[in-house]
Design a protein around this motif. Structure first.
Motif, mmCIF file in Angstrom:
data_model
loop_
_atom_site.group_PDB
_atom_site.id
_atom_site.type_symbol
_atom_site.label_atom_id
_atom_site.label_comp_id
_atom_site.label_asym_id
_atom_site.label_seq_id
_atom_site.Cartn_x
_atom_site.Cartn_y
_atom_site.Cartn_z
ATOM 1 N N LEU A 50 -17.035 -12.104 1.356
ATOM 2 C CA LEU A 50 -16.620 -12.945 2.466
ATOM 3 C C LEU A 50 -15.099 -13.053 2.515
ATOM 4 C CD1 LEU A 50 -17.285 -14.731 4.846
ATOM 5 C CD2 LEU A 50 -17.695 -16.633 3.275
ATOM 6 N N ALA A 51 -14.468 -13.071 1.348
ATOM 7 C CA ALA A 51 -13.009 -13.076 1.303
ATOM 8 C C ALA A 51 -12.448 -11.820 1.971
ATOM 9 C CB ALA A 51 -12.523 -13.168 -0.144
ATOM 10 N N GLY A 52 -13.101 -10.689 1.739
ATOM 11 C CA GLY A 52 -12.668 -9.458 2.393
ATOM 12 C C GLY A 52 -12.785 -9.528 3.901
ATOM 13 N N VAL A 53 -13.861 -10.151 4.383
ATOM 14 C CA VAL A 53 -14.032 -10.329 5.831
ATOM 15 C C VAL A 53 -12.905 -11.201 6.388
ATOM 16 C CG1 VAL A 53 -15.491 -11.363 7.608
ATOM 17 C CG2 VAL A 53 -16.528 -9.997 5.790
ATOM 18 N N LEU A 54 -12.642 -12.324 5.736
ATOM 19 C CA LEU A 54 -11.592 -13.225 6.203
ATOM 20 C C LEU A 54 -10.229 -12.543 6.201
ATOM 21 C CD1 LEU A 54 -12.344 -16.728 4.632
ATOM 22 C CD2 LEU A 54 -12.852 -15.898 6.900
ATOM 23 N N ALA A 107 -13.695 -22.879 -1.853
ATOM 24 C CA ALA A 107 -12.994 -22.716 -3.130
ATOM 25 C C ALA A 107 -13.299 -21.350 -3.738
ATOM 26 C CB ALA A 107 -13.392 -23.838 -4.088
ATOM 27 N N ASP A 108 -14.578 -20.958 -3.707
ATOM 28 C CA ASP A 108 -14.959 -19.652 -4.251
ATOM 29 C C ASP A 108 -14.274 -18.513 -3.496
ATOM 30 O OD1 ASP A 108 -16.594 -20.870 -6.105
ATOM 31 O OD2 ASP A 108 -18.432 -20.588 -4.943
ATOM 32 N N VAL A 109 -14.207 -18.645 -2.173
ATOM 33 C CA VAL A 109 -13.583 -17.598 -1.358
ATOM 34 C C VAL A 109 -12.080 -17.540 -1.602
ATOM 35 C CG1 VAL A 109 -13.072 -16.908 1.027
ATOM 36 C CG2 VAL A 109 -15.386 -17.636 0.401
ATOM 37 N N LEU A 110 -11.435 -18.701 -1.672
ATOM 38 C CA LEU A 110 -9.989 -18.740 -1.917
ATOM 39 C C LEU A 110 -9.625 -18.036 -3.217
ATOM 40 C CD1 LEU A 110 -8.871 -22.336 -0.847
ATOM 41 C CD2 LEU A 110 -8.226 -20.180 0.221
ATOM 42 N N GLU A 111 -10.452 -18.193 -4.236
ATOM 43 C CA GLU A 111 -10.167 -17.567 -5.525
ATOM 44 C C GLU A 111 -10.162 -16.049 -5.445
ATOM 45 O OE1 GLU A 111 -12.029 -21.177 -8.289
ATOM 46 O OE2 GLU A 111 -12.974 -19.185 -8.285
ATOM 47 N N GLU A 112 -10.788 -15.492 -4.386
ATOM 48 C CA GLU A 112 -10.877 -14.038 -4.241
ATOM 49 C C GLU A 112 -9.852 -13.472 -3.258
ATOM 50 O OE1 GLU A 112 -12.807 -12.351 -6.117
ATOM 51 O OE2 GLU A 112 -14.033 -13.957 -6.960
ATOM 52 N N PRO A 129 -5.929 -12.781 -1.527
ATOM 53 C CA PRO A 129 -4.526 -12.641 -1.913
ATOM 54 C C PRO A 129 -3.786 -13.965 -1.740
ATOM 55 C CG PRO A 129 -5.194 -10.870 -0.428
ATOM 56 C CD PRO A 129 -6.309 -11.871 -0.429
ATOM 57 N N GLU A 130 -2.681 -14.118 -2.473
ATOM 58 C CA GLU A 130 -1.958 -15.392 -2.470
ATOM 59 C C GLU A 130 -1.491 -15.779 -1.070
ATOM 60 O OE1 GLU A 130 1.122 -14.888 -5.330
ATOM 61 O OE2 GLU A 130 -0.188 -15.287 -7.044
ATOM 62 N N ASP A 131 -1.013 -14.819 -0.276
ATOM 63 C CA ASP A 131 -0.530 -15.141 1.066
ATOM 64 C C ASP A 131 -1.641 -15.764 1.915
ATOM 65 O OD1 ASP A 131 1.926 -14.198 0.365
ATOM 66 O OD2 ASP A 131 1.756 -12.300 1.455
ATOM 67 N N ASP A 132 -2.841 -15.190 1.827
ATOM 68 C CA ASP A 132 -3.976 -15.739 2.581
ATOM 69 C C ASP A 132 -4.353 -17.122 2.051
ATOM 70 O OD1 ASP A 132 -4.063 -13.454 4.102
ATOM 71 O OD2 ASP A 132 -5.760 -12.567 3.034
ATOM 72 N N GLN A 133 -4.316 -17.292 0.741
ATOM 73 C CA GLN A 133 -4.635 -18.598 0.153
ATOM 74 C C GLN A 133 -3.703 -19.683 0.697
ATOM 75 O OE1 GLN A 133 -4.186 -17.912 -4.066
ATOM 76 N NE2 GLN A 133 -6.375 -17.614 -4.356
ATOM 77 N N VAL A 134 -2.407 -19.401 0.653
ATOM 78 C CA VAL A 134 -1.424 -20.386 1.104
ATOM 79 C C VAL A 134 -1.611 -20.684 2.582
ATOM 80 C CG1 VAL A 134 1.038 -20.796 1.461
ATOM 81 C CG2 VAL A 134 0.241 -19.786 -0.679
ATOM 82 N N GLU A 135 -1.847 -19.642 3.381
ATOM 83 C CA GLU A 135 -2.026 -19.826 4.824
ATOM 84 C C GLU A 135 -3.231 -20.708 5.130
ATOM 85 O OE1 GLU A 135 -4.349 -17.207 7.788
ATOM 86 O OE2 GLU A 135 -2.445 -16.194 7.429
ATOM 87 N N ALA A 186 -6.467 -22.825 -9.308
ATOM 88 C CA ALA A 186 -5.792 -23.897 -8.568
ATOM 89 C C ALA A 186 -4.319 -23.974 -8.950
ATOM 90 C CB ALA A 186 -6.490 -25.231 -8.832
ATOM 91 N N ALA A 187 -4.028 -23.810 -10.241
ATOM 92 C CA ALA A 187 -2.637 -23.857 -10.693
ATOM 93 C C ALA A 187 -1.833 -22.698 -10.106
ATOM 94 C CB ALA A 187 -2.581 -23.826 -12.215
ATOM 95 N N ASP A 188 -2.430 -21.504 -10.078
ATOM 96 C CA ASP A 188 -1.744 -20.344 -9.494
ATOM 97 C C ASP A 188 -1.426 -20.580 -8.030
ATOM 98 O OD1 ASP A 188 -1.854 -19.030 -11.892
ATOM 99 O OD2 ASP A 188 -3.617 -17.827 -11.387
ATOM 100 N N LEU A 189 -2.375 -21.187 -7.297
ATOM 101 C CA LEU A 189 -2.164 -21.441 -5.875
ATOM 102 C C LEU A 189 -1.118 -22.522 -5.661
ATOM 103 C CD1 LEU A 189 -2.710 -21.226 -2.892
ATOM 104 C CD2 LEU A 189 -4.887 -22.411 -3.223
ATOM 105 N N ILE A 190 -1.202 -23.607 -6.402
ATOM 106 C CA ILE A 190 -0.237 -24.698 -6.251
ATOM 107 C C ILE A 190 1.179 -24.226 -6.578
ATOM 108 C CG2 ILE A 190 0.490 -26.874 -7.336
ATOM 109 C CD1 ILE A 190 -2.390 -27.774 -7.272
ATOM 110 N N ALA A 191 1.274 -23.301 -7.518
ATOM 111 C CA ALA A 191 2.598 -22.782 -7.890
ATOM 112 C C ALA A 191 3.263 -22.038 -6.736
ATOM 113 C CB ALA A 191 2.478 -21.869 -9.102
#
Length: 420
Positions: A181-185, A206-211, A213-219, A241-246
């Motif tokens: 699903l992360a690939g679809v998004l 949360a599961d999808v965010l972990e999969e 890329p960082e740019d997509d996570q932040v967006e 979560a720590a990687d994303l918050i950073a």
């Protein structure tokens, strides 16, 4: 195209296997690509988006499709492995047209699209001929009535709809793994990513965010209201979560940490104190931890948790209380392969591996990778100077940092060079 039904509903195509003429699976259908045409002409179906086994999405023209039915798709066997890149004139049916609000021409009632059907004309061209809608207008006898209408019977596909829902696209992808699903998004527009993320529940998002890329996570996180963003971060693994918050601005990160539950925020804050490419920066603070008086049966019950990654489930960590990291004194690890050979009533303390010294939080990425390779491990404990367990490093996190940041794109470029 002998053997194909005259009409195929697109939502039912999602996830269907695609086979070559020899019966070997090429990949799975992820979407249908169409080109909208002026006036009331039904859209021409250009082809399918197919995910091959490297998680790359390729374009399969309908001219290469020899059969479509409810169970599979068969191709001619000639498949271009170049990554699919959507053109400006192309529209994804599942990604962009499902959940669209349209108007029924005859009545003027509004309705929401929950499926669409394509069929092959005598010219052998495929077109999107039918639209399945669910409307809530007062002109019908009951709210929520469903209709299957001709394409010419509805208006509204040519306009961009703000606030488009995502109920039906998520239903089509319900059985999809988080990574898929992360690939679809990732391949959708920022607008659709935001709308679909808003419709996912916290655990699934949360599961999808972990999969991603960082740019997509932040967006995606930036598109959520602050309280919901904090809730999603709480559900994520503390290391993810720590990687994303950073990656967030300092004031935003602090605001989110303040809104998180204190215990969850404390784990994340502790991980943020370590350098990224060290054992402390790589570790998760939530491995499987058991007391010395736990039995083999207790250990096996813990690792059956479906939310554990295979690497985390391969080892248990036995410590003195407290059992939350940082724990009491670390005693040793239990290898699941060994525990499977022991009676369920046996104490884990009797079959522990106590020879592993463990990593230190400031050990470099190179030291971590050498440690795993030396002892043939997929996970390893991280200890502080007092011998307390701080967390565990897993091989998948190490690989994420050993590979170049653009390794997926690099792999695609290599494939493209061989394809030309």
């Amino acid at each position: 195209m002998s053997g194909s039904p005259s009409r195929v509903y697109v939502a039912r195509l999602a996830g269907l296997p695609v086979y070559d003429p020899n019966g070997d699976q090429v990949g799975k259908v992820r979407d249908v690509v169409v080109m909208l045409r002026p006036g009331t002409q039904p859209p021409r179906v250009l082809g399918l988006v197919v995910e091959v086994f490297t998680r790359r999405r390729i374009f399969l023209p309908m001219t290469r499709v020899t059969s479509v039915d409810a169970g599979h798709v068969i191709t001619t066997g000639l498949v271009n492995m170049r990554r699919f890149e959507q053109r400006a004139t192309e529209v994804l049916v599942l990604g962009e047209l499902l959940d669209r609000t349209v108007t029924i021409r005859e009545t003027g009632a509004t309705a929401v699209v929950f499926d669409m059907a394509m069929e092959q004309w005598r010219t052998r061209d495929w077109v999107m001929s039918k639209v399945a809608v669910r409307e809530g207008g007062k002109r019908f006898r009951r709210r929520g009535q469903s209709h299957v209408l001709d394409w010419t019977d509805v208006n509204g596909f040519a306009q961009v709809e703000e606030g488009q829902g995502a109920t039906h696209i998520l239903a089509a992808f319900e059985s999809m793994k988080a990574a898929d699903l992360a690939g679809v998004l990732h391949d959708l527009s920022p607008k659709r990513r935001k709308e679909i993320a808003a419709a996912l529940n916290d655990e699934r998002l949360a599961d999808v965010l972990e999969e991603l890329p960082e740019d997509d996570q932040v967006e995606i996180l930036a598109g959520l209201d602050t309280e919901r963003a904090a809730d999603v971060l709480e559900v994520m693994s503390p290391d993810d979560a720590a990687d994303l918050i950073a990656e967030l601005p300092t004031d935003t990160a602090e605001r989110l940490l303040t809104l998180m539950e204190p215990e969850e925020a404390e784990d994340v804050r502790r991980l943020l104190t370590y350098e990224e490419r060290t054992a402390g920066g790589l570790m998760t603070s939530e491995p499987v931890i058991l007391p010395a008086d736990a039995t083999v049966a207790d250990a096996l019950a813990q690792v059956r948790n479906a939310e554990l990654s295979p690497a985390l489930a391969a080892m248990i960590y036995v410590c003195r209380p407290p059992l939350e990291t940082p724990t009491g004194r670390f005693i040793g690890v239990g290898h699941i392969q060994r525990l499977l050979r022991e009676p369920p009533s046996e104490l884990v303390s009797a079959v522990l591996d106590t020879d592993l010294d463990g990593l230190r939080p400031d050990d470099s990425l190179h030291a971590v990778s050498r440690y795993l390779a030396t002892y043939n491990l997929v996970a390893a404990p991280v200890l502080d100077d007092e011998g307390r367990l701080l967390g565990a490093v897993t091989v998948d996190d190490v690989l994420d940092h050993l590979l170049p940041a653009d390794w997926r794109e690099s792999e695609q470029q290599e494939v493209d060079r061989h394809a030309t």
